[in-house]
Scaffold this motif. Structure first.
Motif, PDB file in Angstrom:
ATOM      1  N   UNK A  90       1.734  -5.679 -14.760  1.00  0.00           N
ATOM      2  CA  UNK A  90       3.109  -5.408 -15.190  1.00  0.00           C
ATOM      3  C   UNK A  90       4.054  -6.531 -14.795  1.00  0.00           C
ATOM      4  N   UNK A  91       3.872  -7.079 -13.586  1.00  0.00           N
ATOM      5  CA  UNK A  91       4.752  -8.131 -13.118  1.00  0.00           C
ATOM      6  C   UNK A  91       6.081  -7.591 -12.645  1.00  0.00           C
ATOM      7  N   UNK A  92       7.187  -8.206 -13.129  1.00  0.00           N
ATOM      8  CA  UNK A  92       8.545  -7.833 -12.723  1.00  0.00           C
ATOM      9  C   UNK A  92       8.737  -7.934 -11.211  1.00  0.00           C
ATOM     10  N   UNK A  93       8.168  -8.963 -10.626  1.00  0.00           N
ATOM     11  CA  UNK A  93       8.389  -9.214  -9.206  1.00  0.00           C
ATOM     12  C   UNK A  93       7.394  -8.551  -8.282  1.00  0.00           C
ATOM     13  N   UNK A  94       6.423  -7.843  -8.823  1.00  0.00           N
ATOM     14  CA  UNK A  94       5.415  -7.171  -8.006  1.00  0.00           C
ATOM     15  C   UNK A  94       4.038  -7.572  -8.522  1.00  0.00           C
ATOM     16  N   UNK A  95       3.161  -7.999  -7.621  1.00  0.00           N
ATOM     17  CA  UNK A  95       1.856  -8.517  -8.020  1.00  0.00           C
ATOM     18  C   UNK A  95       0.752  -7.883  -7.189  1.00  0.00           C
ATOM     19  N   UNK A  96      -0.408  -7.709  -7.808  1.00  0.00           N
ATOM     20  CA  UNK A  96      -1.567  -7.270  -7.061  1.00  0.00           C
ATOM     21  C   UNK A  96      -1.960  -8.336  -6.047  1.00  0.00           C
ATOM     22  N   UNK A 279      -0.155 -10.673   0.492  1.00  0.00           N
ATOM     23  CA  UNK A 279      -0.976  -9.720   1.226  1.00  0.00           C
ATOM     24  C   UNK A 279      -0.357  -8.378   1.524  1.00  0.00           C
ATOM     25  N   UNK A 280       0.781  -8.049   0.909  1.00  0.00           N
ATOM     26  CA  UNK A 280       1.439  -6.771   1.189  1.00  0.00           C
ATOM     27  C   UNK A 280       1.258  -5.851  -0.016  1.00  0.00           C
ATOM     28  N   UNK A 281       0.689  -4.666   0.164  1.00  0.00           N
ATOM     29  CA  UNK A 281       0.412  -3.794  -0.982  1.00  0.00           C
ATOM     30  C   UNK A 281       1.672  -3.386  -1.739  1.00  0.00           C
ATOM     31  N   UNK A 282       1.467  -2.946  -3.000  1.00  0.00           N
ATOM     32  CA  UNK A 282       2.583  -2.468  -3.826  1.00  0.00           C
ATOM     33  C   UNK A 282       3.382  -1.377  -3.117  1.00  0.00           C
ATOM     34  N   UNK A 283       2.687  -0.344  -2.636  1.00  0.00           N
ATOM     35  CA  UNK A 283       3.352   0.776  -1.985  1.00  0.00           C
ATOM     36  C   UNK A 283       4.382   1.463  -2.851  1.00  0.00           C
ATOM     37  N   UNK A 284       4.194   1.459  -4.190  1.00  0.00           N
ATOM     38  CA  UNK A 284       5.129   2.089  -5.114  1.00  0.00           C
ATOM     39  C   UNK A 284       6.531   1.486  -4.966  1.00  0.00           C
ATOM     40  N   UNK A 285       6.576   0.232  -4.509  1.00  0.00           N
ATOM     41  CA  UNK A 285       7.850  -0.470  -4.457  1.00  0.00           C
ATOM     42  C   UNK A 285       8.268  -0.987  -3.102  1.00  0.00           C
ATOM     43  N   UNK A 286       7.576  -0.602  -2.045  1.00  0.00           N
ATOM     44  CA  UNK A 286       7.971  -1.100  -0.739  1.00  0.00           C
ATOM     45  C   UNK A 286       7.297  -0.326   0.382  1.00  0.00           C
ATOM     46  N   UNK A 287       7.477  -0.817   1.608  1.00  0.00           N
ATOM     47  CA  UNK A 287       8.351  -1.930   1.992  1.00  0.00           C
ATOM     48  C   UNK A 287       7.691  -3.295   1.799  1.00  0.00           C
ATOM     49  N   UNK A 288       8.538  -4.274   1.470  1.00  0.00           N
ATOM     50  CA  UNK A 288       8.118  -5.668   1.326  1.00  0.00           C
ATOM     51  C   UNK A 288       9.179  -6.549   1.951  1.00  0.00           C
ATOM     52  N   UNK A 529      -0.104   1.562  -6.013  1.00  0.00           N
ATOM     53  CA  UNK A 529       0.644   2.011  -7.195  1.00  0.00           C
ATOM     54  C   UNK A 529       1.839   1.073  -7.406  1.00  0.00           C
ATOM     55  N   UNK A 530       1.880   0.440  -8.582  1.00  0.00           N
ATOM     56  CA  UNK A 530       2.994  -0.445  -8.950  1.00  0.00           C
ATOM     57  C   UNK A 530       4.247   0.400  -9.145  1.00  0.00           C
ATOM     58  N   UNK A 531       5.419  -0.073  -8.686  1.00  0.00           N
ATOM     59  CA  UNK A 531       6.629   0.753  -8.799  1.00  0.00           C
ATOM     60  C   UNK A 531       7.041   1.058 -10.227  1.00  0.00           C
ATOM     61  N   UNK A 752      13.522  -1.329  -5.703  1.00  0.00           N
ATOM     62  CA  UNK A 752      12.541  -0.332  -6.123  1.00  0.00           C
ATOM     63  C   UNK A 752      13.214   1.023  -6.306  1.00  0.00           C
ATOM     64  N   UNK A 753      12.762   1.823  -7.273  1.00  0.00           N
ATOM     65  CA  UNK A 753      13.437   3.086  -7.590  1.00  0.00           C
ATOM     66  C   UNK A 753      13.540   4.056  -6.421  1.00  0.00           C
ATOM     67  N   UNK A 754      12.460   4.154  -5.637  1.00  0.00           N
ATOM     68  CA  UNK A 754      12.467   5.052  -4.484  1.00  0.00           C
ATOM     69  C   UNK A 754      12.364   4.260  -3.180  1.00  0.00           C
ATOM     70  N   UNK A 755      12.922   3.041  -3.183  1.00  0.00           N
ATOM     71  CA  UNK A 755      12.971   2.243  -1.973  1.00  0.00           C
ATOM     72  C   UNK A 755      11.600   1.977  -1.399  1.00  0.00           C
ATOM     73  N   UNK A 756      11.468   2.172  -0.107  1.00  0.00           N
ATOM     74  CA  UNK A 756      10.200   1.909   0.589  1.00  0.00           C
ATOM     75  C   UNK A 756       9.302   3.141   0.510  1.00  0.00           C
ATOM     76  N   UNK A 757       8.920   3.480  -0.719  1.00  0.00           N
ATOM     77  CA  UNK A 757       8.165   4.718  -0.951  1.00  0.00           C
ATOM     78  C   UNK A 757       6.833   4.725  -0.222  1.00  0.00           C
ATOM     79  N   UNK A 758       6.239   3.549  -0.010  1.00  0.00           N
ATOM     80  CA  UNK A 758       4.917   3.474   0.582  1.00  0.00           C
ATOM     81  C   UNK A 758       4.811   4.035   1.981  1.00  0.00           C
ATOM     82  N   UNK A 759       5.946   4.169   2.689  1.00  0.00           N
ATOM     83  CA  UNK A 759       5.892   4.702   4.050  1.00  0.00           C
ATOM     84  C   UNK A 759       6.490   6.104   4.154  1.00  0.00           C
TER      85      UNK A 759
END
Length: 958
Positions: A90-96, A279-288, A529-531, A752-759
């Motif tokens: 998808x891209x848009x600033x987030x990469x696997x 090296x930081x996972x997507x985490x549905x948008x964060x934290x990054x 999960x990509x945000x 990211x829509x739900x901020x640091x959703x990954x945590x």
């Protein structure tokens, strides 16, 4: 509100108290002894005397009974299974990305790293400071700009901060106009707009591929590569901008900069972006970790944390936070940014990713991603599909008139998410995880032949990077896993984190971050999960978020909660923007005065300014409470311009103010709104609800009250809770209508829509496993612990503020000002001497200079509380020896603290006290001794001689 929050699972339940008893340190017998020391026979009597009846809630928490650790993890497994992990292109600033296992296990999953505190005591933070200096070096080298910070919250907010920095650097008095390239990331554009509106800045978007449009701009934001994947030469537009006196901001992909000419060589003044793909996972948008780097001349205006190099008392190089006088906690309403925490743990991961791979490894990863993209572009062209841009890095934009949805659906059937760009275009983003079979599947989805042949480089030779980067030895010395493992261990051993001892920081709530809470964060179903993946692929996340928001609303008494703000300071801003939006909706946009008590956290005033409000300070009385007479005077003075009051409850002075309901009533009567800072909510959960006793909005620090670990200065989550009338003005998001009120929201607060959703699973698990009784017991435990410490320390150090019945809330302030006046021993001397005893210091000189603010939390058992009290009492005896003349006033264990092993092993020991007194002031230290790696650091030297990237190895030669 009932069990809808945490649906039951079929597995057997353990007793309710099982997890709570593990989380709360003192046993019931130990609590009884603590209560007796305070003068109480039971917890309820203490709570009745400490907490004003006027704020107590009339109903218990409407949450389901506690789940055991096993049951909670089983429920989280169910939620995780409702997420669908596809290959997102998808891209848009987030990469696997691939997190090297040595970093995953030894940083992200290691309490030695994730339970550390912000490095305000640098002598016991040398490991994480070195890691952050590595991060700054990575960013500075790759962007081609000399000074970088460590770090920002995400790319969108970094761009917004860059806009404000560009305005300051332009020295213009009027708000002016900020120009944004239409090919910038859409979420970045909207975060910039959200932040610009209250400041009066106009944001104009335009296609800058052909140059700048007419008009006057103080700054220009370019995306490199663009959101569409296009790689353009930045230099012509940058030159035009500089001719007009505008600052140039470039949002750049760090991995692309290993191959592309860096922004600093193209005329950029500021570079921003994200280190997520390191090296930081997507985490549905964060934290990054976001980043910012700047050109020479504006580094002292740089927002965020800046790690620098100084020297210690022996002249040895040592790291510390540089230029702290520019930070919000000192500058308050004069601050230029409200950033408090950064994303330290994620910046550490990104820096170690660069250390592990080195420049050659990073370039190889970049070349591989670029090659896959070039193969896709070549295959599409061979099949007759138009590729929009001839120059790109990792993202190919294909034009397929009327077929975009069909292509995206075909790719999804093959397990790949592509990004539609309207009905006629599809974007395909490659990354570290893109394999040849993905290339084949993508070509099949477009309906073209799948033959993959070699493809040429897809950007001009003129844009190829020629300058070296990551030349420092640290990026070449740790290629094997053995070497990397030992490097990480060496750094970890230099620090004090919660895995070593209690961290008694007032206002910062360093409590247990339980392993069961942390475990789900790295499950692939949450991490990968990509945000912007299709929402049906994130149903487990959405259910978890809804349950967590509902539980937080129940706990606080608010109608609605948004988890989007990814730090407490961003929650403050979101809450104030909600208040601003509410007043505007009523035709009262003129309300712009924000009252703030003089004791407030520095972020409160800074956030009010960021929200376009004027700060008016309200005095505190001698007891540390809001001065009600001054409050009424300020309300009368500002009349119908009053927008809000921001008040921390319990107060920043660590007491339950009796007059809080009067404060709320007075502000409401004047037409204002009440913002209760939730920094100290851990003293209220289960006992009182801000939404019931008069507050309209609060931010909640999930990284404090709800157990997300501090991570050395982040990640944090700062959701806001609001009453019903403010709910329409919560944050929303341009790419996710589900993330907030689409029509009336204030715009996105984070990228990211739900901020640091990954945590968020951490706080979900904490609430689920504690249950209503456990949550209340934790609050009671925090209040008992603070009052126990106050009772034990009061004969030795005056306790500055107390509330009703001489009690404190969840923290207490030890006042050393009289001691300093009589002996010359300062609060800082005590803080440094505590290092020799194996402790992190309490909060130093906040909220009152010359004091120590101490918070035990509910997680520390009685033995650890007593160990800390014994250390403080022993230090008081050392101070008395100074007063009595037994120690020299200038040469004593306190003034010379902390003591390193090297300083004790010298043949030239000239001090009037013994080595044993220096190193082993109490016998227990012989069993387990923390040795600080450096002596006391000279802060002023480091600010005069600013070095903010890795110093050469010879700097550490003896």
């Amino acid at each position: 509100m009932t069990a809808q929050f945490f649906a039951p699972v079929a597995s057997p339940q353990h007793p309710r108290s099982a997890f709570a008893d593990r989380h709360i340190g003192p046993s019931s017998d130990e609590q009884a002894r603590m209560l007796a020391a305070i003068g109480y026979s039971g917890a309820e009597a203490l709570i009745d005397d400490a907490v004003p009846a006027g704020i107590r809630t009339a109903r218990p928490l409407g949450l389901p009974p506690a789940l055991s650790e096993t049951a909670a993890l089983a429920r989280l497994r169910e939620l995780a299974a409702r997420n669908t992990v596809l290959t997102s292109m998808i891209g848009l600033g987030y990469a696997g990305t691939i997190t090297p296992p040595v970093i995953l296990r030894n940083v992200m999953e290691n309490p030695g790293w994730y339970t550390a505190y912000t490095p305000y005591q640098p002598e016991i933070s040398q490991g994480r400071l070195e890691a952050l200096l590595n991060f700054q070096t990575v960013v500075a080298d790759l962007t081609g700009l000399p000074v970088a910070n460590a770090s920002m919250l995400d790319e969108g907010t970094a761009a917004a901060e860059a806009m404000a920095l560009a305005h300051r650097a332009s020295r213009r008095k009027e708000p002016g106009t900020f120009l944004v390239d239409a090919d910038a990331l859409p979420q970045t554009i909207e975060v910039v707009r959200t932040r610009a509106i209250p400041l009066g800045i106009e944001v104009v978007t335009a296609d800058l591929s052909a140059g700048l449009p007419d008009g006057d701009f103080f700054g220009v934001l370019l995306q490199y590569p663009g959101a569409s994947g296009a790689v353009r030469d930045l230099e012509p537009v940058a030159a035009q901008a500089r001719e007009r006196g505008a600052k140039v901001v470039v949002a750049a992909d760090l991995l692309a900069l290993t191959l592309l000419r860096p922004p600093g060589e193209c005329g950029a003044d500021i570079a921003v972006g994200s280190a997520q793909r390191f090296g930081v996972p997507y985490g549905f948008g964060g934290p990054h970790a976001g980043y910012m780097a700047v050109a020479e001349g504006i580094q002292r205006q740089l927002p965020g944390r800046l790690v620098g190099v100084s020297v210690d008392a022996d002249g040895a190089p040592a790291y510390r936070l540089a230029l702290q006088t520019r930070e919000q906690h000192i500058r308050r309403e004069k601050a230029t940014s409200n950033i408090c925490t950064a994303q330290v743990l994620l910046a550490v991961m990104a820096s170690m990713y660069a250390v592990y791979h080195g420049p050659e490894g990073l370039a190889a990863i970049a070349q591989r991603a670029h090659r896959r993209a070039a193969e896709i572009a070549a295959g599409l062209r061979r099949g007759g599909v138009e590729v929009v841009h001839g120059s790109f890095f990792d993202t190919v934009l294909a034009r397929v008139p009327g077929r975009a949805a069909e292509v995206v659906a075909a790719a999804r059937e093959r397990g790949i998410n592509l990004r539609p760009s309207g009905p006629d275009e599809v974007a395909v983003a490659c990354d570290e995880r893109t394999l040849p079979e993905h290339v084949t599947a993508v070509l099949e989805s477009f309906g073209v032949p799948t033959e993959v042949t070699g493809a040429e480089e897809a950007f001009p030779e003129a844009l190829r990077r020629e300058s070296p980067y990551l030349t420092h030895p640290v990026f070449h010395a740790h290629r094997s896993e053995t070497a990397m493992l030992r490097y990480l261990r060496k750094l970890q051993d230099k620090d004090i984190a919660l895995d070593r001892s209690m961290i008694p920081l007032g206002s910062c709530t360093m409590k247990l971050n339980a392993t069961a809470e942390m475990e789900p964060v790295t499950w692939p179903e949450f991490a990968d999960i990509h945000p912007f993946a299709p929402v049906e692929q994130a149903q487990g996340y959405l259910e978890l978020i809804a349950e967590l928001e509902g539980a937080l609303a129940e706990i606080t008494g608010y109608a609605k909660v948004s988890v989007q703000p990814n730090a407490g300071s961003q929650g403050e801003l979101a809450g104030l923007l909600a208040i601003r939006g509410y007043h505007e909706s009523r035709g009262e946009a003129h309300r712009d005065v924000c009252l703030i008590p003089s004791s407030a956290h520095g972020t409160n005033a800074a956030s009010a300014v960021m929200a376009g409000m004027r700060v008016v300070v309200v005095k505190c009385d001698d007891g540390g409470n809001v001065d009600l007479d001054d409050l009424h005077a300020k309300i009368a003075q500002h009349g119908d311009r009053l927008a809000a009051i921001m008040v921390t409850y319990p107060s920043t002075h660590g007491v339950f103010e009796e007059g809080i309901t009067d404060v709320c009533a007075a502000v409401h009567e004047a037409g204002g709104q009440v913002y209760v800072d939730g920094a100290n909510l851990n003293a209220l959960v289960g006992l009182a609800r801000p939404g019931e006793f008069g507050s309209d909005v609060s931010h909640l620090n999930l990284h404090k009250t709800f157990c997300i670990p501090h991570g050395g200065g982040g990640p944090g989550v700062g959701p806001i809770g609001v009453r019903e009338h403010l709910a329409p003005f919560l944050p929303n998001h341009p790419l996710r209508p589900e993330a907030g009120p689409a029509d009336s929201g204030v715009g996105p607060i984070s990228a990211a829509p739900w901020g640091s959703a990954g945590i968020l699973p951490i706080s979900w698990a904490y609430i689920a496993m504690m249950g209503p009784d456990g949550l209340r017991a934790a609050t009671e435990g925090a209040i008992i612990g603070a009052n126990y410490l106050a009772a034990r320390l009061a004969p030795h150090y005056p306790i500055l503020y107390t509330g009703r019945n001489g009690l404190v809330a969840h923290e207490c302030i030890a006042d050393l000002r009289k001691i300093t006046k009589e002996t010359g021993i300062t609060a800082e001397d005590v803080a440094k001497r505590l290092i020799d005893y194996g402790f992190h210091a309490p909060t130093l000189s906040f909220p009152v200079a010359g004091t120590l603010m101490i918070e035990p939390t509910e997680s520390e058992d009685l033995a650890e509380l007593d160990r800390f009290c014994d250390a403080m009492i022993a230090i008081r005896r050392e101070i008395q020896r100074v007063a009595d003349g037994g120690y020299d006033a200038d040469d004593n264990p306190l003034k010379n603290a902390p003591h390193t092993a090297a300083s004790l092993l010298t043949d030239d020991w000239k001090h009037s006290y013994t080595r044993e007194e220096a190193a082993y002031p109490v016998p227990a230290l012989r069993e387990a001794k923390y040795w600080p790696p450096v002596r006391r650091i000279d802060q002023a030297y480091g600010d005069r001689n600013l070095i903010c990237s890795c110093p050469p190895p010879e700097a550490f030669e003896d």
